[in-house]
Design an enzyme around this catalytic site. Structure first.
Site, PDB file in Angstrom:
ATOM      1  N   LYS A 162       0.841  -1.197   0.000  1.00  0.00           N
ATOM      2  CA  LYS A 162       0.000   0.000   0.000  1.00  0.00           C
ATOM      3  C   LYS A 162       0.876   1.247   0.000  1.00  0.00           C
ATOM      4  CE  LYS A 162      -4.190  -1.819   0.349  1.00  0.00           C
ATOM      5  NZ  LYS A 162      -5.237  -1.587  -0.666  1.00  0.00           N
ATOM      6  N   GLU A 218      -1.931  -0.864  -8.942  1.00  0.00           N
ATOM      7  CA  GLU A 218      -3.387  -0.848  -8.796  1.00  0.00           C
ATOM      8  C   GLU A 218      -3.882   0.570  -8.520  1.00  0.00           C
ATOM      9  OE1 GLU A 218      -4.666  -3.854  -6.087  1.00  0.00           O
ATOM     10  OE2 GLU A 218      -6.692  -3.057  -5.899  1.00  0.00           O
ATOM     11  N   ASP A 243      -9.269  -0.787  -9.842  1.00  0.00           N
ATOM     12  CA  ASP A 243     -10.025  -1.260  -8.678  1.00  0.00           C
ATOM     13  C   ASP A 243     -11.203  -0.324  -8.410  1.00  0.00           C
ATOM     14  OD1 ASP A 243     -11.002  -2.279  -6.328  1.00  0.00           O
ATOM     15  OD2 ASP A 243      -9.236  -1.876  -5.113  1.00  0.00           O
ATOM     16  N   LYS A 267     -14.742  -6.974  -6.761  1.00  0.00           N
ATOM     17  CA  LYS A 267     -15.035  -7.148  -5.326  1.00  0.00           C
ATOM     18  C   LYS A 267     -16.549  -7.170  -5.160  1.00  0.00           C
ATOM     19  CE  LYS A 267     -10.905  -4.706  -3.745  1.00  0.00           C
ATOM     20  NZ  LYS A 267     -10.352  -3.456  -3.191  1.00  0.00           N
TER      21      LYS A 267
HETATM   22 MG    MG Z   1      -7.235  -1.765  -4.216  1.00  0.00          MG
END
Ligand code: MG
Length: 362
Positions: A162, A218, A243, A267
């Site tokens: 991240k 991402e 995403d 997701k």
């Molecule tokens: Mg993500």
């Protein structure tokens, strides 16, 4: 098998270490659990993890969406008429994707129980297990290097790093993770919308020149900036994973038509459940765009549904289903079996969830 009632309740699971991204920091998973009850006594389970900064939902909004809009539409619906039941759920209200996902997952669980078939076989039955990455939260480069060594020692060979808080520091963060992980680990980078187009191009070119061997980046730029995403893709060599840009099949279609990303992260909390996720899979299959199966900070309950979908479809080639691995405890009995980075589905009907400990029912 007819729906008689939908119960909601809350679970809270402490995390091993705080989960930090460019968008938020959390110390525990707070999720809304759904139990869809039927006239046969069969109960289907689902989960909504409301992620305000991404889907715009809260515990309160999920509870309201389910009880004010979804329950009146679904009462007395026949589980055997899956299409009709899912249409009613879709038409109950717009957006509120996590609330819809929770109920939809429970309806699929019941459909599987009705016909005694595990969800992954119902949806395609391609494989029985998938490998997930593990997230390295955004912290100081030193802390991230420590977390990387811990992850490698736990048996994870794919790391999701991240970043997105500070472009200069982000390069040092990624270098620190690569140095700690060694040359063989797969490293993917998630900026969670934290960079400008210019930052993203500069940072990724720096990483490419340094030969840090980053698998993909991402969501480098803000979710709605599809043109910006495409510009980054056109100017760097590292593949791009969309995403937050892709919630619906229509979003996926636009991203694919624009050639704005190389991969799509599906997701259930963004799509509103499995049916829209399957539509994205179908679109991606037609265009040869490989998909990720991802999750929010969900418990092993809805991650079980995601793992079943990932096992069902061959177009889902990579998984980011690590939230159960970040938890100190696990209140879910039954469901997907987790062994280090591997998630293995079982042959139990539906999701195979037996019970959930510690739910505070509304
Ligand atoms: Mg993500």
């Amino acid at each position: 098998m007819k729906i008689t009632n939908i119960k909601t309740g809350v679970i809270s699971i402490p995390l091993i270490t705080p989960f930090k991204t460019a968008l938020r920091t959390i110390n525990s998973i707070g999720s809304m659990v759904v139990a869809v009850e039927t006239d046969t006594g069969a109960v289907g389970f689902g989960e909504a993890h409301p992620t305000g900064p991404i889907t715009g939902e809260s515990m309160g909004s999920v509870r309201g969406a389910i009880h004010e809009f979804i329950v009146p539409k679904l009462k007395d619906k026949d589980i055997a008429s899956l299409e009709d039941t899912l249409n009613s759920l879709d038409h109950a209200l717009v957006k509120n994707t996590s609330a819809k996902a929770a109920v939809e997952i429970a309806v699929f669980d019941l459909f599987g129980k009705l016909y005694r078939i595990p969800l992954y076989r119902m949806l395609g039955g391609f494989r029985q297990k998938v490998e997930t990455d593990l997230t390295i939260s955004v912290n100081s480069p030193e802390e991230m290097a420590d977390d990387t060594r811990t992850a490698i020692n736990r048996g994870f060979r794919i790391l999701k790093v991240k970043v997105g808080l500070d472009p200069e520091l982000d390069i040092r963060r990624i270098r620190a993770v690569r140095d700690a992980a060694g040359p063989h680990a797969v490293i993917r980078v998630d900026a969670n919308q934290g960079w400008s187009v210019r930052d993203a191009v500069r940072i990724m070119k720096t990483l490419e020149q340094a030969q840090l061997n980053i698998e993909l980046v991402e969501q480098p730029v803000v979710a709605h900036d599809f043109a910006g995403l495409k510009e980054v893709k056109d100017r760097i060599d590292t593949p791009i994973l969309a995403d937050e840009a892709v919630f619906s099949p229509l979003d996926a279609q636009t991203i694919i038509d624009m050639r704005a990303a190389d991969f799509i992260n599906i997701k259930l909390m963004k799509t509103g459940g499995l049916r829209s996720a399957l539509r994205i899979c179908a679109l991606a299959e037609m265009h040869g765009v490989e998909c990720f199966m991802g999750c929010m900070m969900e418990s092993r309950l809805s991650v079980t549904a995601a793992a079943h979908l990932a096992c069902a479809r061959s177009i889902i080639t990579r998984c980011d289903l690590d939230s159960p691995a970040l938890c100190k405890t696990d209140p879910i009995q039954g469901g997907v079996e987790i062994d280090g980075p591997w998630l293995k589905v079982t042959e139990a009907p539906g999701l195979g969830i037996e019970s959930i400990d510690g739910v505070i029912w509304d």
